[in-house]
Design an enzyme around this catalytic site. Structure first.
Site, PDB file in Angstrom:
ATOM      1  N   SER A  12      33.447  51.859 -21.233  1.00 29.20           N
ATOM      2  CA  SER A  12      32.587  52.413 -22.294  1.00 29.20           C
ATOM      3  C   SER A  12      31.295  51.623 -22.455  1.00 29.20           C
ATOM      4  O   SER A  12      30.749  51.551 -23.553  1.00 29.20           O
ATOM      5  CB  SER A  12      33.371  52.428 -23.610  1.00 29.20           C
ATOM      6  OG  SER A  12      33.711  51.094 -23.970  1.00 29.20           O
ATOM      7  N   ALA A  15      27.266  52.283 -18.189  1.00 33.89           N
ATOM      8  CA  ALA A  15      27.585  53.109 -17.020  1.00 33.89           C
ATOM      9  C   ALA A  15      28.530  54.245 -17.412  1.00 33.89           C
ATOM     10  O   ALA A  15      28.290  55.410 -17.071  1.00 33.89           O
ATOM     11  CB  ALA A  15      28.199  52.246 -15.922  1.00 33.89           C
ATOM     12  N   GLU A 113      10.352  38.418 -16.862  1.00 32.98           N
ATOM     13  CA  GLU A 113      11.449  37.489 -16.569  1.00 32.98           C
ATOM     14  C   GLU A 113      11.301  36.983 -15.148  1.00 32.98           C
ATOM     15  O   GLU A 113      10.450  37.463 -14.385  1.00 32.98           O
ATOM     16  CB  GLU A 113      12.797  38.203 -16.757  1.00 32.98           C
ATOM     17  CG  GLU A 113      13.061  38.562 -18.205  1.00 32.98           C
ATOM     18  CD  GLU A 113      14.362  39.308 -18.426  1.00 32.98           C
ATOM     19  OE1 GLU A 113      14.978  39.761 -17.454  1.00 32.98           O
ATOM     20  OE2 GLU A 113      14.752  39.445 -19.590  1.00 32.98           O
ATOM     21  N   ASP A 220      38.694  44.378 -13.057  1.00 41.87           N
ATOM     22  CA  ASP A 220      39.796  45.352 -12.907  1.00 41.87           C
ATOM     23  C   ASP A 220      39.459  46.488 -11.938  1.00 41.87           C
ATOM     24  O   ASP A 220      40.292  46.901 -11.131  1.00 41.87           O
ATOM     25  CB  ASP A 220      40.171  45.964 -14.275  1.00 41.87           C
ATOM     26  CG  ASP A 220      40.624  44.927 -15.284  1.00 41.87           C
ATOM     27  OD1 ASP A 220      40.935  43.783 -14.885  1.00 41.87           O
ATOM     28  OD2 ASP A 220      40.664  45.253 -16.486  1.00 41.87           O
ATOM     29  N   HIS A 241      23.890  32.421 -14.245  1.00 40.12           N
ATOM     30  CA  HIS A 241      22.681  32.402 -15.081  1.00 40.12           C
ATOM     31  C   HIS A 241      22.345  30.940 -15.360  1.00 40.12           C
ATOM     32  O   HIS A 241      23.239  30.171 -15.742  1.00 40.12           O
ATOM     33  CB  HIS A 241      22.923  33.156 -16.389  1.00 40.12           C
ATOM     34  CG  HIS A 241      21.655  33.525 -17.096  1.00 40.12           C
ATOM     35  ND1 HIS A 241      20.835  32.581 -17.670  1.00 40.12           N
ATOM     36  CD2 HIS A 241      21.050  34.715 -17.283  1.00 40.12           C
ATOM     37  CE1 HIS A 241      19.786  33.192 -18.202  1.00 40.12           C
ATOM     38  NE2 HIS A 241      19.888  34.492 -17.973  1.00 40.12           N
ATOM     39  N   ARG A 288      16.668  33.254 -10.361  1.00 40.71           N
ATOM     40  CA  ARG A 288      17.830  32.571 -10.946  1.00 40.71           C
ATOM     41  C   ARG A 288      18.610  31.679 -10.003  1.00 40.71           C
ATOM     42  O   ARG A 288      19.104  30.637 -10.405  1.00 40.71           O
ATOM     43  CB  ARG A 288      18.825  33.643 -11.413  1.00 40.71           C
ATOM     44  CG  ARG A 288      18.452  34.152 -12.700  1.00 40.71           C
ATOM     45  CD  ARG A 288      19.442  35.121 -13.177  1.00 40.71           C
ATOM     46  NE  ARG A 288      18.719  35.785 -14.238  1.00 40.71           N
ATOM     47  CZ  ARG A 288      19.137  36.828 -14.881  1.00 40.71           C
ATOM     48  NH1 ARG A 288      20.279  37.369 -14.569  1.00 40.71           N
ATOM     49  NH2 ARG A 288      18.425  37.340 -15.829  1.00 40.71           N
ATOM     50  N   HIS A 349      27.625  34.818 -14.337  1.00 40.25           N
ATOM     51  CA  HIS A 349      26.957  35.824 -15.158  1.00 40.25           C
ATOM     52  C   HIS A 349      27.104  37.244 -14.613  1.00 40.25           C
ATOM     53  O   HIS A 349      27.304  38.176 -15.371  1.00 40.25           O
ATOM     54  CB  HIS A 349      25.485  35.443 -15.232  1.00 40.25           C
ATOM     55  CG  HIS A 349      24.641  36.331 -16.077  1.00 40.25           C
ATOM     56  ND1 HIS A 349      24.865  36.506 -17.422  1.00 40.25           N
ATOM     57  CD2 HIS A 349      23.556  37.093 -15.780  1.00 40.25           C
ATOM     58  CE1 HIS A 349      23.956  37.332 -17.918  1.00 40.25           C
ATOM     59  NE2 HIS A 349      23.162  37.722 -16.935  1.00 40.25           N
ATOM     60  N   ARG A 384      20.460  39.511  -7.661  1.00 41.93           N
ATOM     61  CA  ARG A 384      19.922  40.547  -8.545  1.00 41.93           C
ATOM     62  C   ARG A 384      18.691  40.054  -9.285  1.00 41.93           C
ATOM     63  O   ARG A 384      18.680  38.959  -9.846  1.00 41.93           O
ATOM     64  CB  ARG A 384      20.982  40.948  -9.568  1.00 41.93           C
ATOM     65  CG  ARG A 384      20.492  41.928 -10.607  1.00 41.93           C
ATOM     66  CD  ARG A 384      21.594  42.255 -11.579  1.00 41.93           C
ATOM     67  NE  ARG A 384      21.947  41.115 -12.374  1.00 41.93           N
ATOM     68  CZ  ARG A 384      21.592  40.963 -13.658  1.00 41.93           C
ATOM     69  NH1 ARG A 384      20.887  41.893 -14.276  1.00 41.93           N
ATOM     70  NH2 ARG A 384      21.963  39.900 -14.325  1.00 41.93           N
TER      71      ARG A 384
END
Ligand code: FAD
Ligand code: SIN
Length: 521
Positions: A12, A15, A113, A220, A241, A288, A349, A384
Site C-alpha cells: 500500500s 507503487a 540533491e 518479502d 544513505h 551517495r 537505505h 540510484r
C-alpha cells in the site's frame, strides 16, 4: 477464507496504491498490507520526487544524470521512458491531491540533491512521502471496487507448484494465480485468487543492523518471487544513505535528507574539518555511494562513531521552514541544528535490484507484475539517483496498469488451487530462536556485505548464511506460521541473493565496492 479478485495488489505504498486506483476503474481490486495501510517506506520519504518541470532543466539532462549515477549499468531505453514520462506522472499525483511546495509565483519549488545537475526535486517541506501517501489513501478510501485488507501478510505466491506440478528455474510458463495470505490478527491463512497480481512490497533495509527503512522492509516480494522461480537481478547494489541521524538504539535510523546538503549543509569530521573534497570535486553533494564510502573511510581512520553535518552557517529561518520535521526531531534529542552540528552515519537505505521486470513491469512469471522498490526495472543500474525511486514507482505502476487492463479479462482464475496445508505444525514457544537469528543475520550482512566488501568477507557471510538458512527452514516447516518467522525466512533469502550476486560481480561498480577488484572492469 477463499476470495477472488480481478486484481490483487500486495503493498500500500506509492507503487501499490497508484496501480490500484487505475485498475479499479476496470475490475475488482484487493489491496493487502502487512501493517496499517499508511505504514510504508513511501510515508517516510523526505527529499521528494524528481521530475523535469521547467527550463533550464531538460529531459536530456535528467537522463544524463541518471545514467551517470547508474555507472553504465542502467538500461538507456528504460531511463529515457521513465524520465520522459516524469512530468505526466507528477501532474497525476497533483490531480490526486498531492500538495507540493510552490513559490509565490505559483511555480513548484524545486530542490537539488546529490548527482542532479539541476533543481528538479518536487517536495512537500521535508515530509513529501507522507503527503503523497495521504493523497493516495484518500482516493482509495471508499472506492467501491477496492477492498483493503490491513494486517494481512502475503506468505507465498500461488503457482502450478501448488497443483503438484513440477516448477523449476527452467520452467518457462510459471503462472501466478494469487497468493496465500496470513491474517495476522486471527492467524488464519486465506487463499486469495486473482487474474492479475502486482507485487509492491517495497525494500529490504532490515537485512542490515542500521537502516532508514521501516520495520516492514524485509524483502518479502523478492523472496516470494525467488521461491516461485522468477528471475531476480542486481541484488548486490544496496544503497547506503550517507546521512542518517546518529542516535544509538533508535530503529529505524532517522534520515537526514540529502536536500540539507543541497541547501548548503557540509560534512565535517568530529574535529570540524571538511573532508569530502579529498574524495570528489562535488564535495558534500557527490553521489551517495561516494559520500557513504568517504564517511566509512573517515570513520575507519579516526576511529569515531559518526561524522557531522554542519548547517550552522545557513539562514536559520529558511532552514527551519524547509526542514521542520528534521528540526523537531533533532531538538527532541537536544540538538538545535541552527547552532550545533548534526551527528550522522551511513545506513542501508534502498535496494536497486529486485524482481526483474520489463518496460510494462511484467515479471518473468505470467500474470505477475512488480513495481516500486521490490522491482528491478533497469532504471537505477548500479546506483540510484536521489529521488528517482518515487518517480520509478509512479511510472512503472502506470505502465503495469496499462498492460494489466488489456490482458486481465482473458486471464482465467484457477479454481483448483487447494487451501494452505498447516497440518503437522505446532506453536513455536521459543521466540528467541527467531529474534536471535534476526540479529545474527543483520550482523553478518553489516560486517561482511556492507559498504566495503572483499572475497573473504563475502565467503564468510555465505558460510554463516547457509547455517541460519537451514535452521530457519527447519523451524518454518514445523511451526504454526507467524509474521516473525516468515519475515526472518524472507530476509535470509534476500541476504543470500545479495551475497551471491556480490560474489559473482568481479569488479567494483556503483554501490558494489570490493577491495579485491577496486576498478570497473
Ligand atoms: P513501500 O512504500 O515500502 O510499501 C510497501 C508495502 O508493501 C507496505 O504497504 C507493506 O505493508 C507491504 N508489504 C510488504 N511485504 C508484504 C507482505 N509480505 N504482505 C503484505 N504486504 C506487504 N525515494 C525518493 O524517490 N525520494 C525520497 O525523498 C525518498 N526518501 C526516503 C526516505 C526514507 C527514510 C526511506 C526509507 C526511503 C526513501 N526513499 C525516497 C525511497 C522510497 O521512499 C521507497 O523506495 C518507496 O517509497 C517504495 O515504495 P513502494 O510502494 O515500492 O513500497
Ligand atoms: C533523501 O531525502 O535524502 C532521500 C532521497 C532518496 O532516497 O531518494
Amino acid at each position: 477464507m477463499r476470495k477472488k479478485f480481478d486484481f490483487l495488489v500486495i503493498g500500500s505504498g506509492i507503487a501499490g496504491l497508484s496501480f490500484a486506483l487505475k485498475v479499479a476503474e476496470h475490475g475488482t481490486v484487493c489491496i493487502i498490507s502487512k501493517e496499517k495501510a499508511e505504514e510504508t517506506a513511501t510515508r517516510y520519504a523526505q527529499g521528494g520526487i524528481a521530475a523535469v518541470m521547467y527550463s533550464p532543466d531538460t529531459y536530456e539532462k535528467h537522463i544524463r544524470d541518471t545514467m551517470i549515477a547508474g555507472d553504465e549499468l542502467s538500461n538507456p531505453d528504460i531511463v529515457r521512458l521513465t524520465i520522459t514520462e516524469s512530468t505526466e506522472r507528477v501532474k497525476e499525483l497533483i490531480e490526486w491531491g498531492t500538495q507540493f511546495d510552490q513559490q509565490d509565483s505559483g511555480k513548484y519549488d524545486l530542490a537539488r540533491e546529490g548527482g542532479h545537475s539541476e533543481y528538479r526535486v518536487l517536495h512537500h517541506k521535508d515530509s513529501t512521502g507522507q503527503e503523497i501517501q495521504r493523497a493516495l489513501l484518500s482516493q482509495i478510501q471508499n472506492h467501491p471496487n477496492i477492498e483493503l485488507l490491513e494486517n494481512h501478510f502475503s506468505l507465498d505466491l500461488i503457482t502450478q507448484h501448488h497443483l503438484n506440478m513440477e516448477v523449476n528455474k527452467q520452467t518457462k510458463d510459471v503462472k501466478c494465480f494469487g497468493a496465500y495470505v496470513l491474517d495476522i490478527k486471527t492467524n488464519k491463512i486465506h487463499t486469495i485468487l486473482s487474474r492479475i497480481t502486482l507485487l509492491a512490497t517495497g525494500g529490504l533495509g532490515n537485512t542490515y543492523s542500521t537502516t532508514t527503512n521501516p520495520k516492514l522492509a524485509t524483502g518479502d516480494g523478492v523472496a516470494m518471487v525467488y521461491r516461485a522461480k522468477g528471475v531476480i537481478e542486481n541484488m548486490e547494489f544496496i544503497q547506503f544513505h550517507p546521512t542518517s541521524l546518529y542516535n544509538p538504539g533508535e530503529t529505524p535510523s532517522f534520515l537526514i535528507t540529502e536536500a540539507m546538503r543541497g541547501f548548503g549543509g557540509i560534512l565535517k569530521t568530529q574535529k570540524g574539518e571538511k573532508f569530502m573534497n579529498k574524495y570528489d570535486a562535488r564535495g558534500s553533494l557527490a553521489p551517495r555511494d561516494i559520500v557513504a564510502r568517504a564517511i566509512a573511510s573517515e570513520l575507519k581512520l579516526s576511529g569515531d562513531d559518526y561524522v557531522y553535518l554542519d548547517c550552522t552557517h545557513l539562514d536559520k529561518n529558511k532552514l527551519i521552514v524547509e526542514f521542520p520535521t528534521i528540526y523537531a526531531k533533532c531538538l527532541s534529542i537536544g540538538i538545535d541544528f541552527t547552532k550545533e552540528m548534526i551527528p550522522v552515519v551511513p545506513a542501508a537505505h534502498y535496494s536497486c535490484g529486485g524482481i526483474k521486470v520489463d518496460e510494462y513491469s511484467r515479471s518473468t512469471i505470467q500474470n505477475l507484475y512488480a513495481s516500486g522498490e521490490c522491482a528491478s526495472t533497469g532504471l537505477h543500474g548500479a546506483n540510484r539517483l536521489a529521488s528517482n525511486s518515487l518517480l520509478e514507482a509512479a511510472v512503472f505502476s502506470h505502465r503495469a496498469s496499462v498492460d494489466a487492463i488489456k490482458v486481465f479479462k482473458n486471464t482465467n482464475f484457477c479454481n483448483e488451487i487447494p487451501d494452505w496445508d498447516s497440518s503437522g505444525t505446532v506453536l513455536n514457544e521459543e521466540l528467541v530462536l527467531i529474534t536471535q537469528t534476526y540479529r545474527e543475520l543483520q550482523l553478518i550482512m553489516t560486517n561482511y556485505v556492507g559498504i566495503v566488501r572483499s572475497n573473504l568477507r563475502l565467503q564468510r557471510a555465505l558460510t554463516r548464511l547457509k547455517l541460519i538458512y537451514k535452521e530457519t527452514e527447519d523451524l518454518f516447516d514445523k511451526s504454526i506460521l507467524t509474521i516473525q518467522i516468515c519475515e526472518l525466512r524472507n530476509l535470509i533469502n534476500v541476504a543470500y541473493l545479495i551475497t551471491k550476486m556480490a560474489m559473482n560481480r568481479k569488479e567494483s561498480r556503483g554501490l558494489h565496492y570490493s577491495i579485491d577488484y577496486p576498478k570497473n572492469s
